[in-house]
Design an enzyme around this catalytic site. Sequence first.
Site, short mmCIF file in Angstrom:
data_model
loop_
_atom_site.label_atom_id
_atom_site.label_comp_id
_atom_site.label_asym_id
_atom_site.label_seq_id
_atom_site.Cartn_x
_atom_site.Cartn_y
_atom_site.Cartn_z
N HIS A 166 50.43 -3.61 -10.14
CA HIS A 166 49.55 -4.09 -11.22
C HIS A 166 50.23 -3.86 -12.58
O HIS A 166 49.73 -3.09 -13.40
CB HIS A 166 48.18 -3.42 -11.17
CG HIS A 166 47.14 -4.14 -11.97
ND1 HIS A 166 45.81 -4.12 -11.67
CD2 HIS A 166 47.25 -4.93 -13.07
CE1 HIS A 166 45.13 -4.84 -12.55
NE2 HIS A 166 45.99 -5.34 -13.42
N LEU A 172 43.73 -22.89 -15.20
CA LEU A 172 44.63 -23.18 -16.33
C LEU A 172 44.02 -22.66 -17.64
O LEU A 172 43.79 -23.42 -18.58
CB LEU A 172 44.93 -24.67 -16.43
CG LEU A 172 46.24 -24.96 -17.18
CD1 LEU A 172 47.45 -24.69 -16.28
CD2 LEU A 172 46.29 -26.40 -17.68
N GLU A 176 43.23 -0.98 -5.10
CA GLU A 176 44.45 -0.44 -5.68
C GLU A 176 44.15 0.85 -6.45
O GLU A 176 43.05 0.99 -6.99
CB GLU A 176 45.10 -1.48 -6.62
CG GLU A 176 44.21 -1.89 -7.78
CD GLU A 176 44.80 -2.99 -8.63
OE1 GLU A 176 45.22 -4.03 -8.09
OE2 GLU A 176 44.82 -2.81 -9.86
N ARG A 227 43.31 -11.17 -10.18
CA ARG A 227 42.60 -10.05 -9.58
C ARG A 227 42.58 -10.24 -8.07
O ARG A 227 42.49 -11.38 -7.58
CB ARG A 227 41.14 -10.01 -10.06
CG ARG A 227 40.94 -9.44 -11.43
CD ARG A 227 41.15 -7.92 -11.47
NE ARG A 227 40.82 -7.38 -12.77
CZ ARG A 227 41.68 -7.27 -13.79
NH1 ARG A 227 42.93 -7.66 -13.66
NH2 ARG A 227 41.29 -6.77 -14.95
C1 8YV Z 1 45.33 -3.77 -17.02
C2 8YV Z 1 44.66 -6.03 -16.58
O1 8YV Z 1 44.32 -3.66 -17.90
O2 8YV Z 1 44.53 -7.28 -18.56
C3 8YV Z 1 44.02 -7.00 -17.48
O3 8YV Z 1 42.96 -7.51 -17.11
O4 8YV Z 1 44.29 -5.89 -15.46
C4 8YV Z 1 45.80 -5.18 -17.01
O5 8YV Z 1 46.37 -5.55 -18.21
C5 8YV Z 1 46.43 -2.83 -17.30
O6 8YV Z 1 46.95 -2.47 -16.09
C6 8YV Z 1 46.01 -1.60 -18.05
O7 8YV Z 1 45.11 -0.87 -17.35
#
Ligand code: 8YV
Length: 315
Positions: free
Chosen positions: A281, A153, A263, A234
């Site tokens: 993503h 959270l 990915e 993630r």
């Molecule tokens: C990526 C992200 O950075 O904020 C994050 O941690 O994984 C995403 O926002 C976005 O795909 C740009 O690369």
Amino acid sequence: MSKPHLLQVGPYPEWDQIPLDEAFTVHRYFEAADKAAFLAEVGPQIRGIATRGELGANAEMIAACPNLEVISVYGVGYDAVDLNAAKARGIRVTNTPDVLTNDVADLGVAMMLVQSRGMIGAETWVKDGSWAAKGLYPLKRRVWGRKAGVLGLGRIGYEVAKRLAGFDMEIAYSDVSAKDYASQWEFIQDPVALAARSDFLFVTLAASAATRHIVGPKVIEALGPEGMLINISRASNIDEEALLNALESGKLGSAALDVFEGEPKLNPRFLKLDNVLLQPHHASGTIETRKAMGQLLRDNLTAHFAGKPLPTPVL
Ligand code: 8YV
């Protein structure tokens, strides 16, 4: 005055690339055919790395840049940056928190709705003529009033829970401790217990070595054949092998996923499943948020090279 040299790890939209190229001498790592040779050649000039959340900066990259001062991440997650390597050399690290929170939460909730109501299949049903040929589309599961669990959270998890409250869902969350800003929701510390009482489990944890595979076989089986797992954090937070096994065997009902190990080359087993919703993503992928992320990435770099306080430091 000469412009600081930057290593750019991945591409940005044109509206970010133009001002970045104006302010810095940019070396595009992602365009180099021979990455090692490119790093060996430009590394000594590099004072800053501009990267993205999922790309980060690994130990090799950091070691190849002996004059590196700052790593600026376009994203809130900095788990792909080797923080130990950065810390050991006093290299500053920045990210782009807050500006993407609402869009990431929106996508998580949208994935729950789309998947639970079977909207992708329903659209195919219309477009391929099944509606006219076969009749009514199979009935799906409701969302409102059911039980949602939020694992982690923080900023994003909080915004997810706030949105779920609008669907009159029964909300519980898990975190390292109860949050004083979340007394309206039930705190269940153990992720397995959280999953066992949830119809929908949102994974909204910042990834680290400590959270790796926190969603493993026990959590997945506790969520069960009627449950849905939604991941907007993630891939490393989930044991993907256990997830695939459970989705294939029906031990887990369904999943809605925005992130994957390796990915964009995800495990092909995902592509064979009809109980998943897969996104590329893209949770922060709106024009508004990406513009704000690009601005914050540059603001951090500009502040660093002007000797000013960093707007959003991690290290
Ligand atoms: C990526 C992200 O950075 O904020 C994050 O941690 O994984 C995403 O926002 C976005 O795909 C740009 O690369």
